[in-house]
Enzyme design. Structure first.
Site, mmCIF file in Angstrom:
data_model
loop_
_atom_site.group_PDB
_atom_site.id
_atom_site.type_symbol
_atom_site.label_atom_id
_atom_site.label_comp_id
_atom_site.label_asym_id
_atom_site.label_seq_id
_atom_site.Cartn_x
_atom_site.Cartn_y
_atom_site.Cartn_z
ATOM 1 N N LYS A 47 31.676 2.729 -31.247
ATOM 2 C CA LYS A 47 30.274 2.411 -31.597
ATOM 3 C C LYS A 47 29.998 2.514 -33.084
ATOM 4 O O LYS A 47 29.171 1.791 -33.614
ATOM 5 C CB LYS A 47 29.291 3.271 -30.792
ATOM 6 C CG LYS A 47 29.619 4.747 -30.723
ATOM 7 C CD LYS A 47 30.356 5.090 -29.474
ATOM 8 C CE LYS A 47 31.168 6.351 -29.685
ATOM 9 N NZ LYS A 47 31.181 7.269 -28.599
ATOM 10 N N GLU A 77 31.692 -3.817 -24.903
ATOM 11 C CA GLU A 77 30.813 -3.320 -23.824
ATOM 12 C C GLU A 77 30.862 -1.791 -23.733
ATOM 13 O O GLU A 77 29.844 -1.136 -23.480
ATOM 14 C CB GLU A 77 31.239 -3.942 -22.492
ATOM 15 C CG GLU A 77 30.425 -3.541 -21.286
ATOM 16 C CD GLU A 77 28.956 -3.966 -21.374
ATOM 17 O OE1 GLU A 77 28.691 -5.171 -21.382
ATOM 18 O OE2 GLU A 77 28.078 -3.070 -21.433
ATOM 19 N N VAL A 116 28.477 1.185 -25.752
ATOM 20 C CA VAL A 116 27.151 1.698 -25.355
ATOM 21 C C VAL A 116 27.164 1.974 -23.852
ATOM 22 O O VAL A 116 27.487 1.088 -23.063
ATOM 23 C CB VAL A 116 26.031 0.676 -25.655
ATOM 24 C CG1 VAL A 116 24.678 1.214 -25.195
ATOM 25 C CG2 VAL A 116 25.993 0.328 -27.135
ATOM 26 N N GLY A 145 29.163 3.854 -22.047
ATOM 27 C CA GLY A 145 30.458 4.095 -21.385
ATOM 28 C C GLY A 145 30.738 3.058 -20.328
ATOM 29 O O GLY A 145 30.918 1.880 -20.618
ATOM 30 N N ILE A 153 28.790 1.843 -18.055
ATOM 31 C CA ILE A 153 27.644 1.061 -17.547
ATOM 32 C C ILE A 153 27.681 -0.343 -18.141
ATOM 33 O O ILE A 153 27.701 -0.478 -19.366
ATOM 34 C CB ILE A 153 26.292 1.684 -17.969
ATOM 35 C CG1 ILE A 153 26.241 3.164 -17.643
ATOM 36 C CG2 ILE A 153 25.135 0.941 -17.326
ATOM 37 C CD1 ILE A 153 24.996 3.848 -18.215
ATOM 38 N N GLU A 184 32.485 13.623 -29.018
ATOM 39 C CA GLU A 184 33.183 12.987 -30.136
ATOM 40 C C GLU A 184 34.155 13.992 -30.749
ATOM 41 O O GLU A 184 34.030 15.201 -30.547
ATOM 42 C CB GLU A 184 32.170 12.567 -31.210
ATOM 43 C CG GLU A 184 31.188 11.516 -30.751
ATOM 44 C CD GLU A 184 31.875 10.251 -30.279
ATOM 45 O OE1 GLU A 184 32.545 9.598 -31.085
ATOM 46 O OE2 GLU A 184 31.745 9.917 -29.092
ATOM 47 N N ASP A 227 25.444 9.753 -32.691
ATOM 48 C CA ASP A 227 26.070 8.848 -31.714
ATOM 49 C C ASP A 227 25.004 8.012 -31.005
ATOM 50 O O ASP A 227 25.145 6.791 -30.852
ATOM 51 C CB ASP A 227 26.871 9.704 -30.711
ATOM 52 C CG ASP A 227 27.550 8.864 -29.647
ATOM 53 O OD1 ASP A 227 28.575 8.238 -29.951
ATOM 54 O OD2 ASP A 227 27.030 8.824 -28.507
ATOM 55 N N LYS A 247 24.385 3.797 -31.045
ATOM 56 C CA LYS A 247 24.250 2.993 -29.818
ATOM 57 C C LYS A 247 22.916 2.240 -29.789
ATOM 58 O O LYS A 247 22.870 1.087 -29.367
ATOM 59 C CB LYS A 247 24.407 3.893 -28.590
ATOM 60 C CG LYS A 247 25.847 4.414 -28.445
ATOM 61 C CD LYS A 247 25.933 5.537 -27.435
ATOM 62 C CE LYS A 247 27.370 5.998 -27.247
ATOM 63 N NZ LYS A 247 27.465 7.274 -26.512
HETATM 64 N N1 HSE Z 1 30.452 11.226 -27.221
HETATM 65 C C1 HSE Z 1 29.930 10.126 -26.493
HETATM 66 C C2 HSE Z 1 28.946 10.647 -25.449
HETATM 67 C C3 HSE Z 1 31.055 9.386 -25.832
HETATM 68 O O1 HSE Z 1 28.941 11.852 -25.204
HETATM 69 O O2 HSE Z 1 28.167 9.875 -24.907
HETATM 70 C C4 HSE Z 1 30.677 8.070 -25.228
HETATM 71 O O3 HSE Z 1 30.201 7.182 -26.173
#
Ligand code: HSE
Length: 398
Positions: free
Chosen positions: A99, A123, A126, A128, A130, A184, A195, A199
């Protein structure tokens, strides 16, 4: 036989190798040919089931004409950006869960992919596992998208859920999220909302068609969130969630921000717990559409990556829908957005009423916690400047 390479063998890279091996039959049935991982780029060789596939030389992958798709799971920008450019320039499709790279350099990489007549798909970046970018750009293509918001970080949602449900300490809950492969490499990016910021930028870029840079986005994580506010909110019928939110403004501009919010219990986002994410997209024809599932973790994220690999290989891949203008003009801070605000102050109800007029009292237990009438973020800051504010959050008003 279709051959691919994976860059990096961390949580997502390992998941991609596993999904390709374990679901080989289903994948072959859909592609009409077997899919095989030919090479995995690693920095340090390690033993394990993929030992024979490892290389530390990206040049070999770049020069290998049999490798049609590269799955970049290195993360970060430096090496990932360099290898992505080289792979696209060599005429290979690139798929990623990265991302940061997509949010910061996606527009440029998509343009390069188009020039080379290959795909750059993300895909998994954003939500994971989904499917959300695909529906946003394709199934909702006939809409003007007015708003996107959601719980976009599995780690912080997992931490909040564990703290509230079991009274776990923040540090223990974070350690668990790291052990499960959700966090992460530097979990500050999760905890501080960075993060989530990346996204929401990707969602907003695709929804509104213009670049929003992550550094433009005001970002507040859960680092300063107090369990006291979570409990006061809960008693009053709200859940506290870290949201990324992007809104099309009436004048044609766009805003985006990241912050913890109070979510009314009748909004389905309030029930999103553990590692689950949910994304709400409001189209002018559809109204609100919600996407829900596991937002992080090895196999869910890998599922989205491998689906993108399969899409790259289709006869008519999506390319035009997945793009946006590099123009960042029209971005505004969220100061003008009106919502109710939650405050906890060191002071009395009289102090609260003097600053805000009529308020809804949630707690008067030594300190005063209350909700204001809907007002802009700028007004909330201005009107509260003489109060001793201990906590302030927006309410997600429907
Ligand atoms: N570190 C991110 C989270 C991983 O916890 O959502 C998935 O993008």
């Amino acid at each position: 036989m279709i051959q691919i390479a994976i860059l990096g063998l961390g949580t997502v890279g390992t998941g991609v190798a596993k999904v390709v091996a374990e679901n080989a039959r289903q994948i072959e049935r859909k592609l009409g040919e077997p899919l095989q991982v030919k090479s995995i780029l690693v920095r340090h060789f390690k033993n394990g089931p993929f030992r024979q596939l490892m290389t530390d030389d990206f040049g070999k992958i770049e020069a290998d004409d049999d490798i049609r798709v590269v799955v970049e799971t290195i993360g970060g920008v430096d090496a990932a950006y360099e290898y992505t450019k080289r792979a696209l320039s060599a005429g290979k499709h690139v798929v990623t869960a990265n991302k940061q790279l997509v949010a910061e350099r996606g527009c440029e990489l998509l343009a390069l992919a188009r020039r080379k007549n290959v795909s750059y798909l993300f895909e998994a970046s954003v939500g994971g596992g989904i499917p959300v970018l695909h529906p946003l750009t394709q199934c909702m293509a006939a809409n003007r998208i007015d708003e996107v918001y959601g719980v976009l970080n599995g780690t912080t949602n997992y931490i909040l859920t564990r703290m509230v449900r079991t009274g776990a300490f923040f540090s223990d809950a974070l350690r668990e999220a790291q052990a499960k492969g959700y966090a992460e490499a530097d979990p500050t990016a999760d905890v501080e909302g960075i993060d989530t910021g990346r996204k929401i930028c990707i969602l907003a870029d695709l929804a509104f068609g213009y670049q929003i840079d992550p550094e433009q986005v005001p970002t507040e994580g859960i680092g300063k969130l107090s369990l006291r506010d979570v409990r006061i909110a809960q008693r009053a019928g709200y859940r506290v969630k870290l949201l990324g939110r992007a809104v099309r403004l009436p004048g044609g501009g766009r805003t985006a921000y990241v912050a913890p919010h109070l979510i009314p219990e009748d909004n389905p986002i309030s029930g999103v717990e553990d590692v689950f994410n949910a994304v709400m997209i409001r189209g002018n024809a559809t109204g609100e559409v919600m996407f829900y599932g596991r937002g992080a973790g090895e196999l869910p994220t890998a599922s989205a990556c491998v689906a993108d690999v399969m899409e790259c290989l289709q006869a008519r891949p999506r390319r035009e829908e997945i793009s946006w203008s590099a123009d960042t003009a029209g971005f505004e801070g969220p100061g003008e957005l009106k919502t109710r605000h939650y405050f906890r102050i060191e002071g009395s109800l009289t102090d609260a009423a003097m600053a805000f007029g009529q308020v809804e009292v949630l707690s008067e237990d030594g300190e005063t916690a209350f909700l204001t009438e809907p007002l802009s973020g700028d007004s909330a800051a201005r009107q509260s400047r003489l109060l001793n504010v201990l906590a302030c959050m927006r309410v997600l008003d429907g």
